[in-house]
Motif scaffolding. Structure first.
Motif, PDB file in Angstrom:
ATOM      1  N   PRO A   4      -7.554   2.048  -8.120  1.00 49.16           N
ATOM      2  CA  PRO A   4      -7.706   1.349  -6.831  1.00 49.16           C
ATOM      3  C   PRO A   4      -7.333  -0.119  -6.909  1.00 49.16           C
ATOM      4  O   PRO A   4      -7.447  -0.754  -7.963  1.00 49.16           O
ATOM      5  CB  PRO A   4      -9.205   1.510  -6.535  1.00 49.16           C
ATOM      6  N   LYS A   5      -6.875  -0.659  -5.802  1.00 51.16           N
ATOM      7  CA  LYS A   5      -6.682  -2.095  -5.662  1.00 51.16           C
ATOM      8  C   LYS A   5      -8.028  -2.706  -5.278  1.00 51.16           C
ATOM      9  O   LYS A   5      -8.631  -2.291  -4.291  1.00 51.16           O
ATOM     10  CB  LYS A   5      -5.649  -2.399  -4.578  1.00 51.16           C
ATOM     11  N   LYS A   6      -8.502  -3.649  -6.074  1.00 49.97           N
ATOM     12  CA  LYS A   6      -9.787  -4.274  -5.765  1.00 49.97           C
ATOM     13  C   LYS A   6      -9.583  -5.327  -4.687  1.00 49.97           C
ATOM     14  O   LYS A   6      -8.829  -6.274  -4.874  1.00 49.97           O
ATOM     15  CB  LYS A   6     -10.391  -4.911  -7.020  1.00 49.97           C
ATOM     16  N   LYS A   7     -10.259  -5.149  -3.555  1.00 52.41           N
ATOM     17  CA  LYS A   7     -10.119  -6.090  -2.448  1.00 52.41           C
ATOM     18  C   LYS A   7     -11.326  -7.006  -2.322  1.00 52.41           C
ATOM     19  O   LYS A   7     -11.220  -8.141  -1.884  1.00 52.41           O
ATOM     20  CB  LYS A   7      -9.909  -5.328  -1.141  1.00 52.41           C
ATOM     21  N   ASN A  42     -17.931 -20.684 -20.610  1.00 53.95           N
ATOM     22  CA  ASN A  42     -16.669 -21.387 -20.844  1.00 53.95           C
ATOM     23  C   ASN A  42     -15.565 -20.427 -21.270  1.00 53.95           C
ATOM     24  O   ASN A  42     -14.380 -20.672 -21.008  1.00 53.95           O
ATOM     25  CB  ASN A  42     -16.861 -22.469 -21.909  1.00 53.95           C
ATOM     26  N   LEU A  43     -15.937 -19.323 -21.920  1.00 55.05           N
ATOM     27  CA  LEU A  43     -14.924 -18.347 -22.330  1.00 55.05           C
ATOM     28  C   LEU A  43     -14.494 -17.450 -21.177  1.00 55.05           C
ATOM     29  O   LEU A  43     -13.428 -16.820 -21.240  1.00 55.05           O
ATOM     30  CB  LEU A  43     -15.438 -17.512 -23.508  1.00 55.05           C
ATOM     31  N   ASP A  44     -15.295 -17.374 -20.113  1.00 50.25           N
ATOM     32  CA  ASP A  44     -14.853 -16.704 -18.881  1.00 50.25           C
ATOM     33  C   ASP A  44     -13.868 -17.583 -18.122  1.00 50.25           C
ATOM     34  O   ASP A  44     -12.934 -17.090 -17.480  1.00 50.25           O
ATOM     35  CB  ASP A  44     -16.042 -16.410 -17.954  1.00 50.25           C
ATOM     36  N   LEU A  45     -14.109 -18.892 -18.175  1.00 52.22           N
ATOM     37  CA  LEU A  45     -13.343 -19.827 -17.345  1.00 52.22           C
ATOM     38  C   LEU A  45     -11.889 -19.977 -17.785  1.00 52.22           C
ATOM     39  O   LEU A  45     -11.081 -20.549 -17.055  1.00 52.22           O
ATOM     40  CB  LEU A  45     -14.025 -21.203 -17.329  1.00 52.22           C
ATOM     41  N   ILE A  46     -11.541 -19.497 -18.989  1.00 48.01           N
ATOM     42  CA  ILE A  46     -10.135 -19.595 -19.410  1.00 48.01           C
ATOM     43  C   ILE A  46      -9.347 -18.343 -19.034  1.00 48.01           C
ATOM     44  O   ILE A  46      -8.185 -18.215 -19.402  1.00 48.01           O
ATOM     45  CB  ILE A  46      -9.998 -19.854 -20.929  1.00 48.01           C
ATOM     46  N   LEU A  47      -9.990 -17.435 -18.292  1.00 49.42           N
ATOM     47  CA  LEU A  47      -9.281 -16.245 -17.809  1.00 49.42           C
ATOM     48  C   LEU A  47      -8.735 -16.508 -16.413  1.00 49.42           C
ATOM     49  O   LEU A  47      -9.458 -17.021 -15.553  1.00 49.42           O
ATOM     50  CB  LEU A  47     -10.219 -15.043 -17.757  1.00 49.42           C
ATOM     51  N   PRO A  48      -7.488 -16.172 -16.152  1.00 48.55           N
ATOM     52  CA  PRO A  48      -6.956 -16.288 -14.787  1.00 48.55           C
ATOM     53  C   PRO A  48      -7.560 -15.197 -13.905  1.00 48.55           C
ATOM     54  O   PRO A  48      -8.131 -14.226 -14.412  1.00 48.55           O
ATOM     55  CB  PRO A  48      -5.445 -16.082 -14.976  1.00 48.55           C
ATOM     56  N   PRO A  49      -7.452 -15.314 -12.590  1.00 54.70           N
ATOM     57  CA  PRO A  49      -8.014 -14.289 -11.690  1.00 54.70           C
ATOM     58  C   PRO A  49      -7.145 -13.027 -11.676  1.00 54.70           C
ATOM     59  O   PRO A  49      -6.373 -12.787 -10.752  1.00 54.70           O
ATOM     60  CB  PRO A  49      -8.031 -14.985 -10.322  1.00 54.70           C
ATOM     61  N   VAL A  50      -7.272 -12.223 -12.729  1.00 57.49           N
ATOM     62  CA  VAL A  50      -6.501 -10.978 -12.823  1.00 57.49           C
ATOM     63  C   VAL A  50      -7.467  -9.797 -12.874  1.00 57.49           C
ATOM     64  O   VAL A  50      -8.602  -9.924 -13.340  1.00 57.49           O
ATOM     65  CB  VAL A  50      -5.577 -10.957 -14.059  1.00 57.49           C
ATOM     66  N   ASP A  51      -7.003  -8.653 -12.390  1.00 65.24           N
ATOM     67  CA  ASP A  51      -7.806  -7.436 -12.384  1.00 65.24           C
ATOM     68  C   ASP A  51      -7.276  -6.455 -13.425  1.00 65.24           C
ATOM     69  O   ASP A  51      -6.063  -6.363 -13.652  1.00 65.24           O
ATOM     70  CB  ASP A  51      -7.774  -6.768 -11.011  1.00 65.24           C
ATOM     71  N   TYR A  67      -6.178   2.292 -20.391  1.00 64.73           N
ATOM     72  CA  TYR A  67      -6.209   1.081 -19.577  1.00 64.73           C
ATOM     73  C   TYR A  67      -4.871   0.943 -18.871  1.00 64.73           C
ATOM     74  O   TYR A  67      -3.844   1.454 -19.332  1.00 64.73           O
ATOM     75  CB  TYR A  67      -6.491  -0.147 -20.450  1.00 64.73           C
ATOM     76  N   HIS A  68      -4.878   0.257 -17.729  1.00 70.12           N
ATOM     77  CA  HIS A  68      -3.660  -0.003 -16.967  1.00 70.12           C
ATOM     78  C   HIS A  68      -3.722  -1.465 -16.537  1.00 70.12           C
ATOM     79  O   HIS A  68      -4.561  -1.842 -15.732  1.00 70.12           O
ATOM     80  CB  HIS A  68      -3.577   0.922 -15.746  1.00 70.12           C
ATOM     81  N   PHE A  69      -2.844  -2.295 -17.127  1.00 73.41           N
ATOM     82  CA  PHE A  69      -2.999  -3.740 -16.972  1.00 73.41           C
ATOM     83  C   PHE A  69      -1.658  -4.447 -16.779  1.00 73.41           C
ATOM     84  O   PHE A  69      -1.220  -5.209 -17.633  1.00 73.41           O
ATOM     85  CB  PHE A  69      -3.731  -4.290 -18.198  1.00 73.41           C
ATOM     86  N   PRO A  70      -0.996  -4.215 -15.638  1.00 69.77           N
ATOM     87  CA  PRO A  70       0.195  -5.010 -15.317  1.00 69.77           C
ATOM     88  C   PRO A  70      -0.260  -6.383 -14.836  1.00 69.77           C
ATOM     89  O   PRO A  70      -0.378  -6.647 -13.654  1.00 69.77           O
ATOM     90  CB  PRO A  70       0.867  -4.193 -14.208  1.00 69.77           C
ATOM     91  N   TRP A  71      -0.533  -7.291 -15.757  1.00 65.80           N
ATOM     92  CA  TRP A  71      -1.377  -8.459 -15.494  1.00 65.80           C
ATOM     93  C   TRP A  71      -0.734  -9.578 -14.696  1.00 65.80           C
ATOM     94  O   TRP A  71      -1.400 -10.554 -14.343  1.00 65.80           O
ATOM     95  CB  TRP A  71      -1.964  -8.976 -16.786  1.00 65.80           C
ATOM     96  N   GLY A  72       0.521  -9.474 -14.408  1.00 60.40           N
ATOM     97  CA  GLY A  72       1.111 -10.443 -13.491  1.00 60.40           C
ATOM     98  C   GLY A  72       1.640 -11.701 -14.135  1.00 60.40           C
ATOM     99  O   GLY A  72       2.276 -12.519 -13.479  1.00 60.40           O
ATOM    100  N   GLY A  73       1.383 -11.914 -15.401  1.00 61.37           N
ATOM    101  CA  GLY A  73       1.923 -13.087 -16.074  1.00 61.37           C
ATOM    102  C   GLY A  73       3.390 -12.873 -16.413  1.00 61.37           C
ATOM    103  O   GLY A  73       3.939 -11.781 -16.262  1.00 61.37           O
ATOM    104  N   SER A  74       4.037 -13.923 -16.893  1.00 59.09           N
ATOM    105  CA  SER A  74       5.440 -13.773 -17.301  1.00 59.09           C
ATOM    106  C   SER A  74       5.551 -13.270 -18.733  1.00 59.09           C
ATOM    107  O   SER A  74       6.647 -13.036 -19.227  1.00 59.09           O
ATOM    108  CB  SER A  74       6.177 -15.113 -17.160  1.00 59.09           C
ATOM    109  N   ALA A  75       4.410 -13.120 -19.403  1.00 65.31           N
ATOM    110  CA  ALA A  75       4.388 -12.541 -20.745  1.00 65.31           C
ATOM    111  C   ALA A  75       4.101 -11.052 -20.651  1.00 65.31           C
ATOM    112  O   ALA A  75       3.473 -10.583 -19.706  1.00 65.31           O
ATOM    113  CB  ALA A  75       3.323 -13.226 -21.604  1.00 65.31           C
ATOM    114  N   GLY A  76       4.549 -10.313 -21.657  1.00 70.83           N
ATOM    115  CA  GLY A  76       4.261  -8.884 -21.714  1.00 70.83           C
ATOM    116  C   GLY A  76       2.871  -8.628 -22.273  1.00 70.83           C
ATOM    117  O   GLY A  76       2.190  -9.544 -22.758  1.00 70.83           O
ATOM    118  N   TYR A  77       2.445  -7.381 -22.200  1.00 65.01           N
ATOM    119  CA  TYR A  77       1.104  -7.007 -22.671  1.00 65.01           C
ATOM    120  C   TYR A  77       1.170  -5.610 -23.267  1.00 65.01           C
ATOM    121  O   TYR A  77       1.774  -4.702 -22.683  1.00 65.01           O
ATOM    122  CB  TYR A  77       0.115  -7.028 -21.502  1.00 65.01           C
ATOM    123  N   VAL A  78       0.546  -5.453 -24.437  1.00 64.15           N
ATOM    124  CA  VAL A  78       0.553  -4.163 -25.138  1.00 64.15           C
ATOM    125  C   VAL A  78      -0.857  -3.866 -25.624  1.00 64.15           C
ATOM    126  O   VAL A  78      -1.513  -4.725 -26.224  1.00 64.15           O
ATOM    127  CB  VAL A  78       1.527  -4.195 -26.339  1.00 64.15           C
TER     128      VAL A  78
END
Length: 471
Positions: free
Chosen positions: A130-133, A33-42, A416-427
């Motif tokens: 790498p971009k994960k395909k 259940n704690l995995d399921l609250i993560l969006p599909p981000v790499d 780490y490199h995590f431009p996660w794609g959300g509209s919120a920032g990340y630090v």
């Protein structure tokens, strides 16, 4: 194939799939259940090594060492060799079929010390990381013109959090290192026991969890493209901050503590400092906005609750055990109040999420809404009419950069490199590779906010440079 962007070109020289060394019976591994609250981000992570060519080693033998040790590491960490599929409920589920890991070899027409690490959007994104395909994990080994090497990975966040990825990276390097008495079985064996995160019957959910998480069916529709034209673009930068500045900041954050036992940690102090800075940057044109900040909390120790057996299992648990409590305050009060006041506000919203009951309640909350996915509200950025900056701070103090030694020495730099794609920032603050108490700061925030912080606090936010790393 060439990837060209910025000031140098990366040429892909080989692609293959690396699978686990031992065959396995194909099986399904449900996401918790704690995995399921993560969006599909790499999530990306990369390590830079000075010229690893030693007397008898060649490019071929070094890459061969990486691949051979990876095949052994995937025997234990088989989740990284699988594929994410959709089950009959429409939820993601992991098929453990030893599909393998996409492994790319490449050459970059640039010297390692010419990489602009301060601006990873130009030098790292889509070039060295790498971009994960396909699958769950992708790996890229890039040789530099000077003989240096960058080893990078991208993994599906729904399958692993940073804690899990760190376990894997350390185990992979441990298997690779030359050792006469070496075992191909890593010291830390990952635990995939999903029963550790089973929902309760009956459920018990504290009202605060409904404030932190939201079913995606309740989210407002995304804004029209035209409305984003004036939005300040979110970019990535990497800084370092000295231990002296961190200690000064922590002292200020504790200035009203009067010797009390509840001392604010460096992470709480830094988060408070950043909350004030972001609020000030965002309120230049509008003081009435609400600035929101979340802090990632790891629940492994919380869920152990003194049980030694469970503690041992949770310490090696592979998957996501995270929650993101957050606070929202008027930018004006964050700017006008001293750092110690802001640090107290950080501590207040954290208190609700650092307990066993919080994580058990979050597991129950996800179960209550399945199969509708849930999401941390802070990830969604500004919702509910509250316009203002939003960002998340995630502690990377356990980042094992010094332990990712494949046999040719420790990395000179890793992040780490995590431009996660959300509209919120990340630090994400991480320990400096110099191991002198300094921090590295990976920051993915609006461009205007970063420029403001660099101008207002240049003594604190220092752009990472090779001069710093090698001197």
């Amino acid at each position: 194939m060439c990837i060209g962007k910025g000031e140098f070109t990366v040429k892909v020289t080989n692609k293959e799939i690396v699978a686990a060394a031992l065959p396995m019976q194909e099986h399904w591994l449900p996401l918790s259940n704690l995995d399921l609250i993560l969006p599909p981000v790499d999530v990306g992570v990369f390590f830079c090594y000075k010229n690893p060519i030693i007397t008898t080693a060649t490019h071929h033998s070094i890459v061969g060492c990486l691949k051979n040790s990876l095949t052994e590491a995937l025997v234990s960490y088989y989740a990284f060799a699988g594929e994410v599929m959709t089950n009959s409920m429409g939820e993601p589920e992991l098929l453990c079929n030893n599909r393998g890991v996409d492994f790319v070899e490449a050459f970059a027409d640039v010297e390692l010390q010419s990489l602009n690490l301060y601006n990873p959007d130009e030098t790292v994104e889509g070039k060295l990381v790498p971009k994960k395909k396909h699958g769950v994990l992708a790996v890229q080994a890039t040789w530099m013109k000077c003989g240096g090497l960058v080893v990078a990975c991208t993994f599906d966040h729904r399958i692993a959090d940073a804690y899990s990825a760190n376990m894997f990276l350390v185990s992979w390097a441990e298997i690779a290192r030359p050792n006469d008495n070496k075992s191909l079985i890593p010291t830390t064996q990952p635990c995939f026991r999903r029963s550790l995160l089973t929902p309760r019957r009956p459920p018990s959910i504290h009202p605060s969890i409904y404030d932190m998480y939201v079913p995606i069916s309740d989210l407002p529709p995304p804004p029209e493209p035209e409305s984003d034209i004036k939005t300040d673009p979110i970019i990535s930068r990497i800084y370092y901050v000295t231990s002296k500045e961190l200690n000064n900041m922590q002292s200020l954050a504790n200035s009203n503590n009067n010797g009390g036992s509840s001392k604010r940690s460096k992470l709480e102090s830094f988060s408070a400092f950043l909350w004030k800075m972001v609020a000030e940057a965002a309120s230049i044109n509008n003081e009435n906005i609400v600035a929101k900040m979340g802090l990632v909390v790891d629940g492994r120790k919380r869920l152990s609750n003194g049980d030694k057996n469970k503690e041992e299992l949770m310490n090696s648990y592979f998957g996501n055990v995270l929650s993101i409590p957050y606070g929202g305050r008027l930018a004006e009060e964050l700017v006008d109040n001293p750092l110690c006041w802001v640090a107290d506000r950080v501590h207040e919203f954290l208190e609700a999420a650092v307990t066993e009951e919080h994580f058990l309640g979050l597991i129950d909350w996800v179960e209550e809404h399945r199969p509708v996915p849930g999401l941390a509200r802070i990830y969604c950025g500004s919702t509910g009419g509250e316009e203002g900056p939003t960002f998340v701070v995630s502690s990377g103090q356990r980042f094992p950069e010094s332990k990712v030694d494949f046999g040719w020495g420790k990395p000179v730099f890793g992040s780490y490199h995590f431009p996660w794609g959300g509209s919120a920032g990340y630090v994400m603050p991480m320990p400096s590779p110099k191991r002198n108490g300094d921090w590295l700061l990976y920051m993915h925030l609006p461009k205007g906010h970063l420029h403001f912080m660099e101008a207002q606090a240049p003594h604190f936010f220092r752009p990472i440079s090779w001069d710093y790393l090698i001197n």
